[in-house]
Design a protein around this motif. Structure first.
Motif, PDB file in Angstrom:
ATOM      1  N   GLN A 289       0.997  -1.395   0.340  1.00 55.52           N
ATOM      2  CA  GLN A 289      -0.032  -0.045  -0.107  1.00 55.52           C
ATOM      3  C   GLN A 289       0.789   1.202   0.272  1.00 55.52           C
ATOM      4  O   GLN A 289       1.944   1.260   0.068  1.00 55.52           O
ATOM      5  CB  GLN A 289      -1.187  -0.109   1.058  1.00 55.52           C
TER       6      GLN A 289
ATOM      7  N   ARG B 294       2.190   2.621   4.466  1.00 57.50           N
ATOM      8  CA  ARG B 294       2.360   1.937   5.690  1.00 57.50           C
ATOM      9  C   ARG B 294       3.403   1.793   6.684  1.00 57.50           C
ATOM     10  O   ARG B 294       4.325   2.590   6.172  1.00 57.50           O
ATOM     11  CB  ARG B 294       2.671   0.624   4.571  1.00 57.50           C
TER      12      ARG B 294
ATOM     13  N   PRO C 160      -6.090   3.966   3.167  1.00 54.77           N
ATOM     14  CA  PRO C 160      -5.676   2.291   2.073  1.00 54.77           C
ATOM     15  C   PRO C 160      -5.628   2.268   0.814  1.00 54.77           C
ATOM     16  O   PRO C 160      -6.627   2.393  -0.217  1.00 54.77           O
ATOM     17  CB  PRO C 160      -7.046   1.519   2.616  1.00 54.77           C
TER      18      PRO C 160
ATOM     19  N   ILE D  23      -3.394   0.501  -2.065  1.00 49.42           N
ATOM     20  CA  ILE D  23      -3.271  -1.170  -2.345  1.00 49.42           C
ATOM     21  C   ILE D  23      -2.652  -0.578  -3.369  1.00 49.42           C
ATOM     22  O   ILE D  23      -3.719  -0.436  -4.860  1.00 49.42           O
ATOM     23  CB  ILE D  23      -4.855  -1.829  -2.386  1.00 49.42           C
TER      24      ILE D  23
ATOM     25  N   GLY E 196      -9.647   3.000  -1.620  1.00 56.16           N
ATOM     26  CA  GLY E 196     -11.510   3.425  -0.976  1.00 56.16           C
ATOM     27  C   GLY E 196     -11.226   4.101   0.529  1.00 56.16           C
ATOM     28  O   GLY E 196     -10.195   4.784   0.564  1.00 56.16           O
ATOM     29  N   HIS E 197     -11.794   3.625   1.013  1.00 54.90           N
ATOM     30  CA  HIS E 197     -11.980   4.303   2.337  1.00 54.90           C
ATOM     31  C   HIS E 197     -11.993   3.489   3.091  1.00 54.90           C
ATOM     32  O   HIS E 197     -12.538   1.957   3.228  1.00 54.90           O
ATOM     33  CB  HIS E 197     -13.050   5.479   2.980  1.00 54.90           C
ATOM     34  N   TYR E 198     -11.770   3.660   4.675  1.00 57.80           N
ATOM     35  CA  TYR E 198     -11.888   1.981   5.592  1.00 57.80           C
ATOM     36  C   TYR E 198     -13.099   1.645   6.236  1.00 57.80           C
ATOM     37  O   TYR E 198     -13.487   2.479   6.156  1.00 57.80           O
ATOM     38  CB  TYR E 198     -10.570   2.180   6.777  1.00 57.80           C
ATOM     39  N   LEU E 199     -13.425   0.607   6.455  1.00 53.28           N
ATOM     40  CA  LEU E 199     -14.126  -0.182   7.785  1.00 53.28           C
ATOM     41  C   LEU E 199     -13.474   0.012   8.790  1.00 53.28           C
ATOM     42  O   LEU E 199     -12.330  -0.337   9.189  1.00 53.28           O
ATOM     43  CB  LEU E 199     -14.626  -1.114   6.491  1.00 53.28           C
TER      44      LEU E 199
ATOM     45  N   GLU F  73     -11.266  -3.593   9.917  1.00 52.86           N
ATOM     46  CA  GLU F  73      -9.639  -4.128   9.000  1.00 52.86           C
ATOM     47  C   GLU F  73      -8.566  -3.385  10.359  1.00 52.86           C
ATOM     48  O   GLU F  73      -8.169  -3.523   9.524  1.00 52.86           O
ATOM     49  CB  GLU F  73      -9.679  -2.829   7.599  1.00 52.86           C
TER      50      GLU F  73
ATOM     51  N   ASN G 178      -5.688  -4.304  12.244  1.00 56.37           N
ATOM     52  CA  ASN G 178      -4.588  -4.080  12.540  1.00 56.37           C
ATOM     53  C   ASN G 178      -4.275  -4.120  13.454  1.00 56.37           C
ATOM     54  O   ASN G 178      -3.383  -3.993  13.908  1.00 56.37           O
ATOM     55  CB  ASN G 178      -4.346  -2.771  11.597  1.00 56.37           C
TER      56      ASN G 178
HETATM   57  N1  ARG Z   1      -7.706  -4.364   5.148  1.00 52.37           N
HETATM   58  C1  ARG Z   1      -6.028  -3.447   4.628  1.00 52.37           C
HETATM   59  C2  ARG Z   1      -5.848  -2.250   5.809  1.00 52.37           C
HETATM   60  O1  ARG Z   1      -6.427  -2.538   6.544  1.00 52.37           O
HETATM   61  C3  ARG Z   1      -7.069  -2.883   3.545  1.00 52.37           C
HETATM   62  C4  ARG Z   1      -7.801  -2.555   2.443  1.00 52.37           C
HETATM   63  C5  ARG Z   1      -8.559  -2.399   1.606  1.00 52.37           C
HETATM   64  N2  ARG Z   1      -9.689  -1.891   2.357  1.00 52.37           N
HETATM   65  C6  ARG Z   1     -10.847  -1.039   1.947  1.00 52.37           C
HETATM   66  N3  ARG Z   1     -11.373   0.048   2.650  1.00 52.37           N
HETATM   67  N4  ARG Z   1     -10.362  -0.063   0.833  1.00 52.37           N
HETATM   68  O2  ARG Z   1      -5.179  -1.144   5.704  1.00 52.37           O
END
Ligand code: ARG
Length: 381
Positions: free
Chosen positions: A123, A126, A212, A214, A233-236, A239, A244
């Motif tokens: 990413q 990081r 995030p 990628i 995208g944006h975070y959930l 994640e 993490n």
């Molecule tokens: N799970 C990954 C992280 O914690 C990010 C993956 C993409 N997630 C997203 N919401 N677009 O960094």
């Protein structure tokens, strides 16, 4: 490539009701015969990138697929040019925290040879994983090998290593070796974590980045591979809060938070892990919201994903999905609708596919793109 190209062009023309399919197919097949590949039209690239997201089996946020902002940068091929475009990507995605989904597509791979450009980072933002004396890792253990790789490439790093040091980028192209580029600190938004009810939470000194992005997946559209096509995208919340921060192989904070909560972590019947994970997730949502940074919660995201499934079914398309990925990041999974159904596990193209990382666990480097391209040149000569 021919079959995939025909399938892709057909889908594009049908979904958008664009005339001229037969002619476009003839044109593309001729171009493949002549050059070994073909160049997507701008509209085809945008459509293909969006469908790649729509068909990404691991992503729960796909209801937003048609809003993906696609930046066509196929003519940018130098390390300096790519670095400049990555900085621009961060700026266009961040929008002062009102994050939008963006993909930047660089030149396609040379068929049968190698990518024309590659980003080593998984990413764009990081944190380093530094070896610590007791065999543990300071920072993000998932980035231990990458941290070793950038050190081997000559990165100096900060004077005193910390838990949240930004990794530099490593970019290589068909003509340039793997090159270090400093992460653009000013463009990288971070959120310090605090909890609405527990003042001690802020003292844990935890933080996370807002975006995030990628950068190590291969975008495949109609038989053409784009190995350098970073997207965000944006975070959930889960994640960050569950994986993490919580995973034993990541920041491993469940025990720390449970102890701060005064919970006995020597038993399992008090659900201290779940309790700690819940508190960390609340902290993530609270901190991002207070900082004005877009973030999703698992309940809303599950509802939106169900809406996406319904849309796809209405359009007569299968709902592709990998159950374990879709549910691995939605908190108390069984509470959410996304848990209670199955998905089509095929991976059609367009899609975003995993790649093998260019460095090994010790940070050692394999064949560079430059080597691969010049070997192919020599063979031709
Ligand atoms: N799970 C990954 C992280 O914690 C990010 C993956 C993409 N997630 C997203 N919401 N677009 O960094």
């Amino acid at each position: 490539m021919r079959a995939e190209a025909v399938e892709f062009l057909t889908a594009y023309h049908q979904e958008h009701d664009v005339p001229g399919l037969a002619q476009r197919i003839t044109e593309v097949l001729d171009e493949i015969d002549l050059t070994g590949s073909y160049r997507h039209r701008g509209e085809e690239l945008v459509y293909g990138s969006r469908v790649a997201w729509r068909q990404s089996v691991r992503c729960i946020g796909r209801v937003r697929w048609s809003a993906l902002h696609v930046r066509d940068r196929r003519d940018v091929t130098s390390v300096a040019g790519i670095a400049r475009e990555l900085r621009q990507h961060l700026a266009e995605a961040d929008r002062s925290g009102r994050i939008r989904s963006v993909m930047t597509v660089f030149a396609p791979d040379r068929p049968g040879v190698a990518p024309r450009a590659r980003i080593w980072n998984d990413q764009l933002v990081r944190y380093c994983g530094w070896p610590a004396p007791d065999d543990s890792v300071l920072g993000d253990p998932a980035q231990h090998a990458m941290t070793r790789a950038v050190l081997r490439l000559g990165w100096r790093g900060p004077d005193a290593p910390g838990r949240f040091d930004l990794l530099p980028w490593v970019i290589e192209t068909a003509t340039e070796p793997p090159t270090l580029v400093a992460a653009p600190r000013k463009l990288i938004r971070e959120v310090p974590l605090s909890h609405p009810q527990y003042p001690w939470f802020a003292e844990l000194g935890l933080r996370w980045h807002a975006l995030p992005v990628i950068s190590n997946m291969r975008l495949r559209i109609g038989g053409v591979d784009y190995s350098c096509a970073p997207f965000n995208g944006h975070y959930l919340s889960d994640e960050i809060g569950t994986r993490n921060m919580g995973d034993v192989g990541r920041y491993d904070q469940l025990g720390v938070v449970a102890r701060a909560l005064g919970t006995d972590i020597d038993r399992e019947d008090n659900l201290w892990r779940e309790h700690a994970a819940l508190v960390i997730n609340q902290a993530i949502l609270h901190s991002f919201r207070s900082a004005g940074v877009r973030i999703s919660d698992p309940h809303t995201e599950s509802e939106l994903f169900v809406r996406f499934c319904e849309q796809e079914e209405r359009a007569g398309r299968p709902v592709y999905g990998d159950w374990s990925w879709l549910n691995g990041s939605v908190g108390w999974a069984a509470l959410h609708a996304v848990h209670h159904r199955y998905y089509d596990t095929r991976v059609p193209t367009p899609n975003l596919l995993p790649t093998t990382r260019p460095y090994d666990a010790a940070g050692g480097v394999g064949a560079t793109l430059r080597d691969l391209h010049s070997a192919a040149h020599r063979e031709l000569a």
